[in-house]
Design an enzyme around this catalytic site. Structure first.
Site, mmCIF file in Angstrom:
data_model
loop_
_atom_site.group_PDB
_atom_site.id
_atom_site.type_symbol
_atom_site.label_atom_id
_atom_site.label_comp_id
_atom_site.label_asym_id
_atom_site.label_seq_id
_atom_site.Cartn_x
_atom_site.Cartn_y
_atom_site.Cartn_z
ATOM 1 N N GLU A 120 16.362 1.097 9.103
ATOM 2 C CA GLU A 120 16.146 1.304 10.532
ATOM 3 C C GLU A 120 15.936 -0.060 11.192
ATOM 4 O O GLU A 120 15.230 -0.888 10.635
ATOM 5 C CB GLU A 120 14.903 2.179 10.790
ATOM 6 N N GLU A 263 10.005 5.787 7.099
ATOM 7 C CA GLU A 263 10.003 7.200 6.726
ATOM 8 C C GLU A 263 11.248 7.678 5.993
ATOM 9 O O GLU A 263 11.582 8.873 6.071
ATOM 10 C CB GLU A 263 9.828 8.040 8.002
ATOM 11 N N ASN A 264 11.967 6.815 5.272
ATOM 12 C CA ASN A 264 13.177 7.229 4.561
ATOM 13 C C ASN A 264 12.972 8.568 3.855
ATOM 14 O O ASN A 264 11.957 8.799 3.224
ATOM 15 C CB ASN A 264 13.539 6.180 3.499
ATOM 16 N N HIS A 296 1.565 9.258 9.507
ATOM 17 C CA HIS A 296 2.687 9.007 10.417
ATOM 18 C C HIS A 296 4.035 9.165 9.701
ATOM 19 O O HIS A 296 4.904 9.902 10.161
ATOM 20 C CB HIS A 296 2.546 7.600 11.011
ATOM 21 N N GLU A 297 4.195 8.496 8.586
ATOM 22 C CA GLU A 297 5.491 8.547 7.890
ATOM 23 C C GLU A 297 5.743 9.959 7.350
ATOM 24 O O GLU A 297 6.861 10.455 7.388
ATOM 25 C CB GLU A 297 5.561 7.516 6.752
ATOM 26 N N HIS A 300 6.928 12.234 10.104
ATOM 27 C CA HIS A 300 8.325 11.982 10.477
ATOM 28 C C HIS A 300 9.292 12.913 9.738
ATOM 29 O O HIS A 300 10.413 13.108 10.194
ATOM 30 C CB HIS A 300 8.722 10.548 10.119
HETATM 31 N N1 TRP Z 1 10.336 4.072 11.861
HETATM 32 C C1 TRP Z 1 9.266 3.255 11.383
HETATM 33 C C2 TRP Z 1 7.975 3.944 11.779
HETATM 34 O O1 TRP Z 1 7.640 4.048 12.903
HETATM 35 C C3 TRP Z 1 9.198 1.889 11.925
HETATM 36 C C4 TRP Z 1 10.348 0.961 11.766
HETATM 37 C C5 TRP Z 1 11.369 0.777 12.586
HETATM 38 C C6 TRP Z 1 10.465 -0.053 10.824
HETATM 39 N N2 TRP Z 1 12.125 -0.300 12.209
HETATM 40 C C7 TRP Z 1 11.586 -0.812 11.138
HETATM 41 C C8 TRP Z 1 9.711 -0.370 9.735
HETATM 42 C C9 TRP Z 1 11.921 -1.951 10.423
HETATM 43 C C10 TRP Z 1 10.079 -1.488 9.010
HETATM 44 C C11 TRP Z 1 11.154 -2.273 9.348
HETATM 45 O O2 TRP Z 1 7.298 4.464 10.990
HETATM 46 ZN ZN ZN Z 2 7.365 6.080 13.277
#
Ligand code: TRP
Ligand code: ZN
Length: 868
Positions: A120, A263-264, A296-297, A300
């Site tokens: 992400e 959150e993979n 949080h994760e 998701h």
């Molecule tokens: N989606 C992640 C979260 O909010 C955050 C995230 C977005 C992220 N881009 C990233 C984490 C790049 C690490 C590196 O939980």
């Molecule tokens: Zn998030």
């Protein structure tokens, strides 16, 4: 810059011309030359024989279509275009990448000894050419081949379906993820770890294996993360009716990570800071941070993964909602009032500051150059406030109905913020058509309120005026739908029921116009009004409270948050007043009644200690800065320090008594014990400024049996510049130099030191063996803390702080632009400072702008700051 980076606009969204339903990945892992084979089932959605894939920093080795070598393609900047394709086909791509040299920590990289990925927002395109956009959902299978001794664990999303041995010490594992997903949720990890294992049985009877992977030797620090994960799974079933949907849930802790966690699907990758904790290495706040981020994760999985975002402009769809969910989780498990207070501090401090900066944007941005720049406080924290307002308008039951409808409509697909609001509206019959403007309008609204009491008519009138100042990217503002939570009190503390036009009304006023009046009937005495209870909207409130009214609310408001907020408003009055006095050369003063009000709070037996600690904590320098058009750094610092000292001197006996009585023999992270420590250490932070401060702090450091008390002593010594500071600092570093995560606490004390020579100490500290400019946590703790939390020295009149920042940013621009781009934020706010400082900050920004290899990330921010 050879070519200025191009912006993307929300209004230009087009659905994809092709989609990919399945992708089979094979990774042949090697440190500097990893081969990736991607076999994709591609299908035309719109009439087009050309497939355009995203890709960066890839060496393309082979292209095949339906098993035949295909040479009808072209590689251009950031893209692969393949021509004259049939409507449906299998595409095979072979690429080579270099994980070892990947210092940007996006795509596939090495963290310590392990391979890991971060995709992400747009990192998957650094692994293979792909339709790297969140509205393309494919089923993934992943085969990982690697050296067995170095990488006994080979992990990816979904379920392990096969494995085997190869010659020359290599082995392989194959994973299959049954849930279609966008590429940003892909993950791969390979390395050697210790594993903490547990099990969870869902409400409907699914057995889920829980596995937390940590560096060898760290098993005794993974327990709290596991407990938090199990609590998250339970809570999401109980409060939201949402269950986990795979047979395995894995979390990997890595030391090199740009953000908090990711959150993979089925394989979260975490910054080790949000996994590892025990009482010797972690503070209470670290424990709470782990609980929040693990939650949080996990949350998701439904809000983000099962329903994902159509495009990146919709980021708040998953982030605002998931932050709301993690805040509710922490509030249900711990203290609701304390959680609310801390979340509100973030909005009023850094989020309001972002709204007032050149980077201001709505929670759903309209224009983006580098997506990584929009993982912001606005999208996350203000986004959560917007969800919270919907929750306030609908109530818990209506909100849950809305969630249910949202999943019925959008499960398994990519959705928009509009879709979410539509589900909430349709499930509840609450009209959200005006409310939706919160998604498109940026900036912080101000609510100006005044009131009249009519003795004769026995009516109380509130006149409410709202306005939102222009922001850099959006000049015109309109009125918003603002839920304003209020309560009226009689002098004896009784609640006065709210009645309008002969009817009982709720505490939530629907403010929708620029100017509105609310007349309450049957009010038999002049009431005290509590406004914006629970911080019911992310706005600035202006109301001319008298000291007596605020002290009354501190004592009698029924709502804990409102009591605390009254205390903050009282402090704010005297902070502003004293800043003005100081600027006019007048002496500092704080009335006796104010001190008595805080004495009362400290002595209260009814309030929980963690809450009292919040009462006793002054607003941050950054929050206070936001109250002024031009920030007088030194005056604000001096006033905050004076208040601290005056409270310490006047409340010494009460602070000392509280400090003594709250001592605990054993360390537990039970809610109650934690609250007591917080209050005790808050007392210490005041007492440190008194004559016996040094011996008190020194004694606490010596006797501490946990990191919370150790760090509280060190922080107090640091801020009060006590004689024992050096001894404590050197004792600590000799104990912990082997552990970067623990040393981060020490680094951030170096970064925030009020000592005159702080900058030379920081430069020296950069040579500390535990420090590295390659590790984002180290950068943030030493340098980030200086830029963000040492205003007096960062804004030093000789420009040394800015020069240092410029130098670091030029270095990080090359190695890790994402981290550089977060670090630069305080430099963007130049317009808030006097002309002399502005000029020096501008010079550093211009130096950056002149670089010929300036990354998109910094380019976007620097140009905005300079064009303002
Ligand atoms: N989606 C992640 C979260 O909010 C955050 C995230 C977005 C992220 N881009 C990233 C984490 C790049 C690490 C590196 O939980
Ligand atoms: Zn998030």
């Amino acid at each position: 810059m050879s070519q200025s980076p191009q912006a993307k606009y929300r209004k230009d969204y087009q659905s994809p011309e092709h989609t990919i339903s399945h992708i089979d990945l094979t990774f042949d892992l090697h440190d500097t030359a990893t081969q990736v084979t991607a076999v994709s089932k591609v299908k035309q959605l719109k009439k087009s024989e050309t497939l355009v894939l995203d890709g960066e920093q890839l060496s393309l080795l082979a292209v095949e279509v339906d098993g035949q070598v295909w040479s009808d393609y072209q590689e251009t900047e950031g893209r692969l275009e393949i021509y004259h394709l049939p409507p449906e086909f299998t595409l095979t791509l072979k690429t080579e990448i270099n994980p070892l040299e990947n210092t940007a920590l996006e795509g596939l990289y090495k963290s310590g000894g392990a391979f890991c990925t971060q995709c992400e927002a747009e990192g998957f395109r650094r692994i293979t050419y792909y339709l790297d956009r969140p509205d393309v959902l494919a089923k993934f299978t992943t085969k990982i081949i690697a050296d067995k001794t170095e990488n006994p664990f080979l992990l990816s999303n979904g379920n392990k379906v096969d494995s085997g041995e190869l010659d020359s010490g290599r082995h392989w594992v194959k994973w299959e993820d049954p849930h279609p997903k966008p590429a940003y949720l892909f993950a791969l990890v390979a390395g050697d770890f210790d594993v903490l294992r547990d099990q969870y049985v869902t409400g409907s009877g699914r057995h889920v294996d829980l596995e937390i992977f940590v560096d060898k030797g760290n098993l005794n620090r993974a327990g709290h993360a596991m407990t938090s994960l199990i609590n998250s799974m339970k809570w999401d079933e109980e409060r939201f009716g949402l269950e986990y949907d795979l047979d395995i849930y894995m979390i990997v802790a890595v030391d090199f990570f740009n953000m908090g966690a990711m959150e993979n699907k089925g394989l979260n990758v975490f910054n080790s800071k949000f996994v590892l904790a025990n009482e010797e290495t972690a503070t209470d706040n670290d424990y709470l941070g782990i609980e929040a981020v693990i939650g949080h994760e996990y949350f998701h999985n439904w809000t983000g993964n099962r329903v994902t975002c159509r495009d990146w402009f919709q980021l708040s769809l998953k982030e605002g909602l998931t932050v709301f969910r993690d805040q509710e989780f922490s509030s249900d498990l711990g203290s609701r009032a304390v959680n609310r207070i801390n979340n509100v501090r973030i909005i009023r401090g850094p989020q309001f500051a972002e709204d007032a900066s050149p980077m201001s944007h709505p929670i759903r941005p309209d224009k983006v150059i580098e997506m990584n720049n929009f993982y912001t406080l606005t999208v996350y924290e203000k986004g959560s406030e917007v969800i919270r307002m919907i929750h306030t308008l609908l109530g818990e039951e209506g909100f849950q109905k809305g969630m249910k409808l949202y999943f019925e409509r959008h499960d398994g697909t990519a959705a928009t913020c509009d879709d979410f609001v539509a589900a909430m509206q349709d499930a509840s019959d609450v009209d959200l058509s005006d409310f939706k403007r919160w998604y498109s309008q940026s900036g912080t609204p101000t609510l100006k309120v005044d009131s009249q009491y009519d003795t004769e008519a026995q009516t109380f009138t509130l006149n409410v005026a709202q306005s939102t100042p222009a922001t850099q990217e959006q000049k015109e503002k309109q009125a918003l739908h603002i839920p304003l939570d209020i309560e009226l009190y009689a002098k004896n503390g009784d609640v006065i029921p709210l009645q309008c036009n002969g009817l009982k009304v709720t505490n939530i006023l629907d403010v929708k116009q620029e100017k509105e009046s609310f007349v309450f009937e049957n009010v038999q005495e002049k009431p005290v009004v509590s406004l914006l209870r629970e911080f019911s909207a992310p706005v600035k409130l202006e109301y001319d409270y008298s000291d007596q009214e605020l002290i009354f609310l501190m004592n009698y408001a029924k709502n804990d948050f409102a009591r605390w907020d009254a205390g903050q408003m009282l402090l704010a009055k005297y902070i502003r007043e004293n800043v003005a006095k100081l600027q006019q050369g007048k002496a500092f003063s704080l009335p006796e009644e104010v001190l008595d009000a805080f004495r009362g709070v400290l002595l209260s037996q009814k309030l929980e200690p963690a809450f009292v600690a919040e009462f006793m904590s002054l607003p941050s320098h950054n929050e206070v800065s936001g109250w002024f058009d031009t920030v007088d750094v030194d005056a604000i610092d001096s006033v905050l320090t004076s208040i601290k000292k005056v409270i310490a001197v006047n409340l010494e006996d009460e602070l000392m008594a509280t400090y003594r009585v709250l001592e605990q023999k054993e360390y537990t992270i039970e809610h109650d014990a934690l609250g007591k420590r917080t209050l005790r250490n808050t007392c210490l932070s005041y007492l440190a400024h008194l004559d016996d401060g040094n011996s008190l702090v020194h004694a606490q450091y010596q006797s501490a049996n946990n990191m919370t008390d150790t760090m509280a002593a060190m922080a107090a010594a640091n801020l009060a510049q006590l004689p024992c500071r050096e001894e404590l600092m050197s004792d600590f570093s000799s104990k912990w130099s082997h552990d970067g995560l623990v040393m981060d606490k020490w680094f951030s004390l170096q970064g925030t030191s009020p000592a005159e020579n702080v900058l030379s100490v920081i430069k020296e500290t950069m040579n500390h063996p535990t420090f590295s400019l390659k590790n984002p946590n180290r950068i943030r703790s030493l340098i980030g803390s200086f830029l963000n939390a040492n205003p007096v020295h960062f804004h030093a009149k000789d420009g040394s702080g800015y020069e240092f920042a410029g130098e670091i940013l030029r270095t990080l621009n090359e190695s890790n632009p994402q981290v550089a781009s977060r670090l630069i934020d305080p430099m963007l706010k130049l317009r808030r400072y006097d002309a002399h400082r502005q000029k020096m900050m501008r010079k550093e920004l211009e130096n950056l702008a002149a670089m010929d290899n300036l990354a998109k990330d910094l380019y976007e921010k620097v140009t905005k700051a300079l064009e303002a």
